[in-house]
Design a protein around this motif. Structure first.
Motif, PDB file in Angstrom:
ATOM      1  N   LEU A 461       0.851  -1.179   0.000  1.00 53.29           N
ATOM      2  CA  LEU A 461       0.000   0.000   0.000  1.00 53.29           C
ATOM      3  C   LEU A 461       0.889   1.233   0.000  1.00 53.29           C
ATOM      4  O   LEU A 461       1.785   1.362   0.841  1.00 53.29           O
ATOM      5  CB  LEU A 461      -0.908   0.013   1.235  1.00 53.29           C
ATOM      6  N   GLY A 462       0.653   2.152  -0.951  1.00 50.77           N
ATOM      7  CA  GLY A 462       1.482   3.340  -1.080  1.00 50.77           C
ATOM      8  C   GLY A 462       1.050   4.450  -0.145  1.00 50.77           C
ATOM      9  O   GLY A 462       0.053   4.358   0.582  1.00 50.77           O
ATOM     10  N   VAL A 463       1.788   5.553  -0.207  1.00 46.54           N
ATOM     11  CA  VAL A 463       1.572   6.658   0.724  1.00 46.54           C
ATOM     12  C   VAL A 463       0.229   7.340   0.510  1.00 46.54           C
ATOM     13  O   VAL A 463      -0.334   7.944   1.426  1.00 46.54           O
ATOM     14  CB  VAL A 463       2.742   7.659   0.631  1.00 46.54           C
ATOM     15  N   VAL A 464      -0.345   7.258  -0.692  1.00 48.69           N
ATOM     16  CA  VAL A 464      -1.644   7.883  -0.958  1.00 48.69           C
ATOM     17  C   VAL A 464      -2.797   6.903  -0.763  1.00 48.69           C
ATOM     18  O   VAL A 464      -3.937   7.220  -1.094  1.00 48.69           O
ATOM     19  CB  VAL A 464      -1.685   8.466  -2.395  1.00 48.69           C
ATOM     20  N   GLY A 465      -2.517   5.726  -0.242  1.00 54.25           N
ATOM     21  CA  GLY A 465      -3.570   4.762   0.050  1.00 54.25           C
ATOM     22  C   GLY A 465      -3.959   3.873  -1.097  1.00 54.25           C
ATOM     23  O   GLY A 465      -4.944   3.138  -0.999  1.00 54.25           O
ATOM     24  N   MET A 466      -3.220   3.917  -2.215  1.00 52.58           N
ATOM     25  CA  MET A 466      -3.474   3.026  -3.341  1.00 52.58           C
ATOM     26  C   MET A 466      -2.495   1.862  -3.328  1.00 52.58           C
ATOM     27  O   MET A 466      -1.377   1.973  -2.831  1.00 52.58           O
ATOM     28  CB  MET A 466      -3.340   3.777  -4.676  1.00 52.58           C
ATOM     29  N   GLY A 467      -2.938   0.736  -3.907  1.00 51.55           N
ATOM     30  CA  GLY A 467      -2.050  -0.396  -4.045  1.00 51.55           C
ATOM     31  C   GLY A 467      -0.963  -0.126  -5.068  1.00 51.55           C
ATOM     32  O   GLY A 467      -1.197   0.516  -6.087  1.00 51.55           O
ATOM     33  N   ARG A 468       0.234  -0.619  -4.784  1.00 52.31           N
ATOM     34  CA  ARG A 468       1.371  -0.460  -5.689  1.00 52.31           C
ATOM     35  C   ARG A 468       1.549  -1.734  -6.513  1.00 52.31           C
ATOM     36  O   ARG A 468       1.320  -2.836  -6.033  1.00 52.31           O
ATOM     37  CB  ARG A 468       2.650  -0.162  -4.918  1.00 52.31           C
ATOM     38  N   LYS A 469       2.002  -1.565  -7.764  1.00 46.96           N
ATOM     39  CA  LYS A 469       2.225  -2.691  -8.670  1.00 46.96           C
ATOM     40  C   LYS A 469       3.686  -2.799  -9.102  1.00 46.96           C
ATOM     41  O   LYS A 469       3.999  -3.495 -10.064  1.00 46.96           O
ATOM     42  CB  LYS A 469       1.341  -2.530  -9.911  1.00 46.96           C
ATOM     43  N   ASP A 470       4.575  -2.113  -8.390  1.00 48.04           N
ATOM     44  CA  ASP A 470       5.974  -2.090  -8.799  1.00 48.04           C
ATOM     45  C   ASP A 470       6.835  -2.883  -7.826  1.00 48.04           C
ATOM     46  O   ASP A 470       6.374  -3.400  -6.818  1.00 48.04           O
ATOM     47  CB  ASP A 470       6.469  -0.646  -8.890  1.00 48.04           C
ATOM     48  N   MET A 471       8.129  -2.955  -8.157  1.00 52.54           N
ATOM     49  CA  MET A 471       9.095  -3.661  -7.320  1.00 52.54           C
ATOM     50  C   MET A 471      10.363  -2.817  -7.210  1.00 52.54           C
ATOM     51  O   MET A 471      10.678  -2.017  -8.087  1.00 52.54           O
ATOM     52  CB  MET A 471       9.450  -5.018  -7.925  1.00 52.54           C
ATOM     53  N   GLY A 485       9.078  -4.281 -14.805  1.00 51.45           N
ATOM     54  CA  GLY A 485       7.988  -5.236 -14.696  1.00 51.45           C
ATOM     55  C   GLY A 485       6.897  -4.748 -13.768  1.00 51.45           C
ATOM     56  O   GLY A 485       7.149  -4.032 -12.799  1.00 51.45           O
ATOM     57  N   GLU A 486       5.666  -5.132 -14.084  1.00 48.56           N
ATOM     58  CA  GLU A 486       4.506  -4.746 -13.291  1.00 48.56           C
ATOM     59  C   GLU A 486       3.835  -5.990 -12.744  1.00 48.56           C
ATOM     60  O   GLU A 486       3.639  -6.974 -13.461  1.00 48.56           O
ATOM     61  CB  GLU A 486       3.519  -3.952 -14.134  1.00 48.56           C
ATOM     62  N   LEU A 487       3.487  -5.946 -11.475  1.00 45.82           N
ATOM     63  CA  LEU A 487       2.824  -7.076 -10.850  1.00 45.82           C
ATOM     64  C   LEU A 487       1.447  -7.308 -11.464  1.00 45.82           C
ATOM     65  O   LEU A 487       0.671  -6.364 -11.626  1.00 45.82           O
ATOM     66  CB  LEU A 487       2.674  -6.840  -9.354  1.00 45.82           C
ATOM     67  N   ALA A 488       1.145  -8.551 -11.784  1.00 45.78           N
ATOM     68  CA  ALA A 488      -0.215  -8.935 -12.148  1.00 45.78           C
ATOM     69  C   ALA A 488      -0.976  -9.422 -10.923  1.00 45.78           C
ATOM     70  O   ALA A 488      -2.197  -9.557 -10.958  1.00 45.78           O
ATOM     71  CB  ALA A 488      -0.186 -10.029 -13.216  1.00 45.78           C
ATOM     72  N   THR A 489      -0.233  -9.685  -9.833  1.00 47.49           N
ATOM     73  CA  THR A 489      -0.858 -10.083  -8.578  1.00 47.49           C
ATOM     74  C   THR A 489      -1.504  -8.863  -7.932  1.00 47.49           C
ATOM     75  O   THR A 489      -1.502  -7.765  -8.483  1.00 47.49           O
ATOM     76  CB  THR A 489       0.186 -10.651  -7.614  1.00 47.49           C
ATOM     77  N   LEU A 510      -4.611  -8.406  -2.485  1.00 49.13           N
ATOM     78  CA  LEU A 510      -5.712  -7.462  -2.665  1.00 49.13           C
ATOM     79  C   LEU A 510      -5.254  -6.285  -3.501  1.00 49.13           C
ATOM     80  O   LEU A 510      -4.120  -5.818  -3.363  1.00 49.13           O
ATOM     81  CB  LEU A 510      -6.189  -6.927  -1.308  1.00 49.13           C
ATOM     82  N   ASP A 511      -6.124  -5.789  -4.342  1.00 47.14           N
ATOM     83  CA  ASP A 511      -5.907  -4.519  -5.032  1.00 47.14           C
ATOM     84  C   ASP A 511      -6.722  -3.433  -4.334  1.00 47.14           C
ATOM     85  O   ASP A 511      -7.843  -3.684  -3.870  1.00 47.14           O
ATOM     86  CB  ASP A 511      -6.341  -4.611  -6.501  1.00 47.14           C
TER      87      ASP A 511
END
Length: 529
Positions: A461-471, A485-489, A510-511
């Motif tokens: 979970l990022g600082v703005v409350g959204m899920g992150r898809k990075d690594m 690369g972007e997470l598909a999970t 969870l997204d």
């Protein structure tokens, strides 16, 4: 939810391994190779990826990893259907087979593709087809061959003795009144087996004795797996001011330990009692076929309890120790350091964030962070604590998380913790590439990527409350860099486990979108070093 279905290239070459003893052929194995491939193969669906020009097949001892024999370099640049055979003079043994793919026809470069089988028990006179899933290396994200049978988050993923992965429990239902509303998570009541050779899940779910999420899993010496505690329901509120944002319901705690028996493929109840009813506790394997449990959310918001779980004479003994943690904790993480356990986080703001518990005396001693004490609020939950043994010293990396003070946001601070084995610590704070909490953190060693090794952080979970898809990666020298690369999970509550070839299975989660709508994800990927 955006479903991504991969085109998996099947390799038409069936490589025969013929095991012999005293000159007499005893049996053989055919290798059914599949490549994690999103592009069309060279000539047909059954062909190779376009950049695989040669392969090498090795047979390794399952226990020590030594190479017993290999095929030499096989030029497959022509992408033709073919067969190859290798005579091996071996007595029946327990082995695994590793396949490497190269971008040149002489196997001269570093392998760009690699895969390994699960455990193979050689038996006289038997022939089998062994599936191997070959993934692109270089810290790449590879698809598996299907999806999770059901979405789930905050499950446990535990390697079994034969290399398969037991994915158990977690949360499989989300109820949410609308955008920016708290979500209720309801626990899964089953488990699945992931087969790394097939890159797929078994077809039938395995019922649990108790539905549970936010539990702990412990692999035992006999090959079984224990599931400990947890809750059947939890609340997740990513936009409100209450902290922690993830809270197991105190009315729905699971007070039991159940055991998965790989011989029967079933779960059985080992123990049920009130003291086990807790979630978000830290786990410390004691090295004598048991474990210690530290704190957790029980009938209290945070607990100082230390529980002992011991397998004695075919019976699970549970004891509440007289010794207690120095402060109450829930959502803490722990690692084993020599003959002690390091426990970090989960306390209220202002109390000691870290302590050491002696494995023999069970005495808990607070550890002073020194000048880093005032760097930030260290009352973390949703953080990750990962260990690496390095040249006699023990190094731990703490990453991210979210302080327990009201309205706190995800942290972008990481901390290197070095322990000298004699009670001395060195703490060094660094900055992460991105703030994240409830993320996955895995240690990877990448001999096939120029020796690079370190910790990979995925999602959160990022600082703005959204899920992150990075690594991002924190290498052993302390350098931090973002990864392609972007997470598909999902982003939060991804579970992960190491596979026999050294790659990492990432699955579920969870997204959380820009409107704080929470959803479960069916995808799984393989992070290949």
């Amino acid at each position: 939810m955006n479903a991504m279905k991969s085109i998996v290239a099947g390799f038409a070459l069936m490589f025969g391994l013929f095991f012999a003893c005293d000159g007499q052929q005893q049996g053989g194995l055919g290798l059914d190779l599949r490549f994690a491939q999103l592009e069309q193969a060279q000539t047909a669906e059954a062909g190779l990826p376009v950049d695989v020009l040669s392969i090498q097949v090795e047979v390794l001892d399952w226990y020590d990893g030594s190479v017993l024999t290999d095929s030499g370099c096989l030029d497959v640049a022509g992408d033709e259907e073919s067969r190859a055979g290798l005579q091996i003079d071996l007595v029946p043994n327990v082995v695994k087979v590793r396949v490497r793919g190269y971008g040149d026809s002489a196997c001269a470069s570093s392998p760009e593709w690699s895969g390994a089988s699960a455990r193979i028990v050689m038996a006289e006179g038997e022939e089998n087809i062994v599936p191997i899933y070959v993934t692109r290396r270089g810290l790449s994200l590879n698809p598996i061959r299907s999806f999770l049978p059901h979405g789930r988050a905050f499950a446990t993923a535990t390697p079994l003795v034969d290399g398969r992965i037991l994915v158990a429990g977690g949360f499989s239902e989300v109820e949410q009144g609308g955008a920016r509303e708290p979500a209720v998570l309801k626990a899964a009541c089953d488990a699945w087996i992931y087969d790394p050779g097939l890159a797929d899940f078994t077809s039938l779910a395995i019922p649990l004795v108790n539905c549970r999420g936010l539990h702990r899993a412990l692999a035992m010496e006999d090959g079984s797996v224990w599931l400990i505690g947890g809750a059947t329901q939890a609340d997740l509120d990513t936009t409100g001011g209450t902290r922690p944002i993830l809270r197991p319901s105190m009315d729905n705690l699971v007070g039991s330990v159940e055991r998965y028996d790989p011989q029967t493929g079933r779960f059985e109840l080992l123990k049920q009692e009130v003291s086990l009813a807790r979630a978000q506790m830290a786990l410390g394997p004691d090295g004598i076929n048991g474990s210690l449990l530290f704190g957790g959310r029980s009938n209290q918001l945070r607990s100082r309890d230390i529980l002992s779980l011991s397998w004695v004479g075919g019976e699970l003994l549970v004891g509440m120790l007289d010794e207690q943690l120095s402060v109450a904790r829930a959502g803490a993480e722990s690692v084993t350091l020599g003959d002690a356990f390091l426990v970090f986080g989960g306390q209220v703001p202002g109390e000691s964030p870290v302590e050491m518990i002696d494995a023999l005396s069970r005495e808990a001693v607070p550890v002073d962070l020194g000048e880093l004490s005032d760097l930030q609020d260290w009352s973390l939950t949703g953080h990750a604590l990962s260990k690496r043994d390095d040249s006699g010293a023990m190094r731990v990396l703490l990453t991210g998380g979210m302080p327990s003070a009201p309205a706190s946001v995800a942290s972008n601070v990481s901390m290197w913790i070095e322990y000298d084995g004699q009670g001395g610590f060195d703490f060094v704070a660094t900055q992460m590439d991105s703030a994240r909490a409830y993320h996955a953190a895995v240690y990877v060693n990448t001999p096939e990527s120029d020796g690079l090794s370190g910790w990979v952080l995925a999602g959160g979970l990022g600082v703005v409350g959204m899920g992150r898809k990075d690594m991002e990666m924190h290498d052993v020298s302390g350098v931090v860099r973002s990864l392609d690369g972007e997470l598909a999970t999902g982003s939060l509550g991804i579970c992960h486990a190491s596979l026999p070839d050294g790659s990492i299975l990432l699955l579920g989660g969870l997204d959380v979108d820009a409107n704080a709508v929470v959803s479960l994800v069916l995808e799984a990927q393989i992070l290949a070093p």
